[in-house]
Design a protein around this motif. Structure first.
Motif, PDB file in Angstrom:
ATOM      1  N   VAL A  91      -6.911  11.096 -99.258  1.00  0.00           N
ATOM      2  CA  VAL A  91      -5.706  11.821 -98.851  1.00  0.00           C
ATOM      3  C   VAL A  91      -5.661  13.207 -99.499  1.00  0.00           C
ATOM      4  O   VAL A  91      -5.250  14.181 -98.873  1.00  0.00           O
ATOM      5  N   LYS A  92      -6.143  13.310-100.732  1.00  0.00           N
ATOM      6  CA  LYS A  92      -6.015  14.548-101.497  1.00  0.00           C
ATOM      7  C   LYS A  92      -7.202  15.505-101.359  1.00  0.00           C
ATOM      8  O   LYS A  92      -7.152  16.607-101.887  1.00  0.00           O
ATOM      9  N   SER A  93      -8.247  15.113-100.644  1.00  0.00           N
ATOM     10  CA  SER A  93      -9.395  16.022-100.496  1.00  0.00           C
ATOM     11  C   SER A  93      -9.381  16.662 -99.109  1.00  0.00           C
ATOM     12  O   SER A  93      -8.882  16.081 -98.145  1.00  0.00           O
ATOM     13  N   LEU A  94      -9.944  17.867 -99.016  1.00  0.00           N
ATOM     14  CA  LEU A  94      -9.989  18.566 -97.734  1.00  0.00           C
ATOM     15  C   LEU A  94     -10.871  17.833 -96.726  1.00  0.00           C
ATOM     16  O   LEU A  94     -10.504  17.693 -95.559  1.00  0.00           O
ATOM     17  N   SER A  95     -12.007  17.354 -97.180  1.00  0.00           N
ATOM     18  CA  SER A  95     -12.895  16.634 -96.256  1.00  0.00           C
ATOM     19  C   SER A  95     -12.251  15.310 -95.832  1.00  0.00           C
ATOM     20  O   SER A  95     -12.381  14.892 -94.683  1.00  0.00           O
ATOM     21  N   GLY A  96     -11.548  14.659 -96.762  1.00  0.00           N
ATOM     22  CA  GLY A  96     -10.844  13.423 -96.434  1.00  0.00           C
ATOM     23  C   GLY A  96      -9.735  13.664 -95.425  1.00  0.00           C
ATOM     24  O   GLY A  96      -9.535  12.867 -94.503  1.00  0.00           O
ATOM     25  N   ARG A  97      -9.018  14.765 -95.595  1.00  0.00           N
ATOM     26  CA  ARG A  97      -7.944  15.107 -94.659  1.00  0.00           C
ATOM     27  C   ARG A  97      -8.511  15.300 -93.254  1.00  0.00           C
ATOM     28  O   ARG A  97      -7.931  14.839 -92.279  1.00  0.00           O
ATOM     29  N   ASP A  98      -9.660  15.958 -93.164  1.00  0.00           N
ATOM     30  CA  ASP A  98     -10.273  16.158 -91.858  1.00  0.00           C
ATOM     31  C   ASP A  98     -10.742  14.828 -91.255  1.00  0.00           C
ATOM     32  O   ASP A  98     -10.615  14.617 -90.046  1.00  0.00           O
ATOM     33  N   GLU A  99     -11.257  13.937 -92.074  1.00  0.00           N
ATOM     34  CA  GLU A  99     -11.658  12.610 -91.581  1.00  0.00           C
ATOM     35  C   GLU A  99     -10.444  11.838 -91.062  1.00  0.00           C
ATOM     36  O   GLU A  99     -10.520  11.174 -90.027  1.00  0.00           O
ATOM     37  N   ILE A 100      -9.340  11.919 -91.795  1.00  0.00           N
ATOM     38  CA  ILE A 100      -8.105  11.248 -91.367  1.00  0.00           C
ATOM     39  C   ILE A 100      -7.619  11.838 -90.042  1.00  0.00           C
ATOM     40  O   ILE A 100      -7.229  11.117 -89.130  1.00  0.00           O
ATOM     41  N   ARG A 101      -7.675  13.160 -89.938  1.00  0.00           N
ATOM     42  CA  ARG A 101      -7.251  13.834 -88.705  1.00  0.00           C
ATOM     43  C   ARG A 101      -8.112  13.370 -87.530  1.00  0.00           C
ATOM     44  O   ARG A 101      -7.606  13.054 -86.457  1.00  0.00           O
ATOM     45  N   ARG A 102      -9.423  13.307 -87.733  1.00  0.00           N
ATOM     46  CA  ARG A 102     -10.331  12.854 -86.683  1.00  0.00           C
ATOM     47  C   ARG A 102     -10.066  11.397 -86.288  1.00  0.00           C
ATOM     48  O   ARG A 102     -10.070  11.042 -85.109  1.00  0.00           O
ATOM     49  N   GLU A 103      -9.819  10.572 -87.290  1.00  0.00           N
ATOM     50  CA  GLU A 103      -9.520   9.158 -87.029  1.00  0.00           C
ATOM     51  C   GLU A 103      -8.224   9.019 -86.217  1.00  0.00           C
ATOM     52  O   GLU A 103      -8.146   8.224 -85.283  1.00  0.00           O
ATOM     53  N   CYS A 104      -7.213   9.813 -86.577  1.00  0.00           N
ATOM     54  CA  CYS A 104      -5.946   9.800 -85.831  1.00  0.00           C
ATOM     55  C   CYS A 104      -6.166  10.273 -84.396  1.00  0.00           C
ATOM     56  O   CYS A 104      -5.640   9.673 -83.446  1.00  0.00           O
ATOM     57  N   TYR A 105      -6.946  11.325 -84.226  1.00  0.00           N
ATOM     58  CA  TYR A 105      -7.243  11.867 -82.898  1.00  0.00           C
ATOM     59  C   TYR A 105      -7.921  10.813 -82.025  1.00  0.00           C
ATOM     60  O   TYR A 105      -7.525  10.596 -80.876  1.00  0.00           O
ATOM     61  N   GLU A 106      -8.922  10.151 -82.571  1.00  0.00           N
ATOM     62  CA  GLU A 106      -9.646   9.128 -81.799  1.00  0.00           C
ATOM     63  C   GLU A 106      -8.741   7.947 -81.449  1.00  0.00           C
ATOM     64  O   GLU A 106      -8.781   7.445 -80.322  1.00  0.00           O
TER      65      GLU A 106
END
Length: 132
Positions: A91-106
């Motif tokens: 949750v607190k890392s930039l790369s993690g945030r992007d992974e979460i965003r991608r997971e939400c998008y999918e």
């Protein structure tokens, strides 16, 4: 003769620009979840961690906003569930945030495909992302 060549070149440029403008003039629209999404995540500390985000869904066709609005509760619940299952480090890392965003998008597109028969969302954006 030079004026004729200049006029032809001008007509070609105008025709090219009109064609390019038609190709580019795709009409995108955005759907924002109101109110913002606030949920807890898995924290490494004894204190409970939370994340507060604003989510915007980008669609190609503004008419698709009606379908997205109809399925808002389903999509919101899926995003909350994804966020709630994340580790604090992610949750607190930039790369993690992007992974979460991608997971939400999918997930959003999968759910919309089940409900409407097609993927409606072109992109999912976090316009606000706060955590503690």
């Amino acid at each position: 003769m030079q004026k004729f060549v200049s006029a032809c070149m001008l007509l070609l440029l105008v025709a090219f620009n009109v064609q390019s403008a038609d190709e580019i003039s795709e009409e995108y629209a955005y759907y924002g979840f109101e109110p913002e999404i606030v949920t807890n995540y898995i924290s490494n500390r004894k204190k409970l961690g939370f994340v507060r985000i604003s989510v915007e869904l980008m669609v190609k066709n503004p008419a698709d906003l009606v379908s997205i609005e109809r399925h808002d509760p389903l999509l919101r619940a899926a995003i909350v569930e994804i966020l709630g299952n994340q580790a604090e480090d992610k949750v607190k890392s930039l790369s993690g945030r992007d992974e979460i965003r991608r997971e939400c998008y999918e997930m959003v597109n999968r759910l919309l495909e089940k409900e409407t028969g097609r993927s409606l969302v072109v992109n999912l954006l976090f316009t606000k992302y706060l955590y503690d």
